[in-house]
Design a protein around this motif. Sequence first.
Motif: not given
Length: 188
Positions: A24-32, A40-48, A166-171, A17-22
């Motif tokens: 925060a980079g959740k989508s980008t980090v989860a996909e990467a 692996a599969a990326h399950v996007r909770g907001d889709a539901f 805060s100071a990290r790229t998604p990678e 589970l990758i979580t955080g505030v709006m």
Amino acid sequence: MPDDSVPYGPPPGSVILITGVMAAGKSTVAEALAARLPRAAHVRGDAFRRMIVSGRAEPLPGDASPEAAAQLRLRHRIAARVAEEYAAAGFTAVVQDIVLGDDLAYWTGLVRDRPLHVVVLAPGPGAVAAREAGRAKTGYGAWTVAAMDSALREGTPRLGLWLDTSARTPEETVDAVLARLPESRIRR
């Protein structure tokens, strides 16, 4: 493409589970992250949430209506079940969603029979505000960055791995998640 240099990978059939505030980079980090794992599969909770076409109730700061709370729990149950189905098929299910406060303990209780990891992306409010200003979609309406940050830092149990991104790229964030994945494991 999977990265053979990953220092630690989750066991097959795990849920992350990758979580955080709006913003925060959740989508980008989860996909990467999912892209770096062998299967692996990326399950996007907001889709539901978006599948509710009429009658959708959004949680509001400080006072979610009973209907909004019920819909949020429904979304969390569906995401956890989908993740468990992918995990049962041998995929690592990387779930991305906003799961804050008491909902984090609730969500982790939904995944019962799988190795479970929780990663909380916790960039500072200034970084979140800058990210929100720089993206095409807007997540903050009724919520303020400060209110959501408070819900994260003051109301969310310290489960799993918390990363100040805060100071990290998604990678760089994915590198940190993989390097510290054992710290994120909360079950089996």
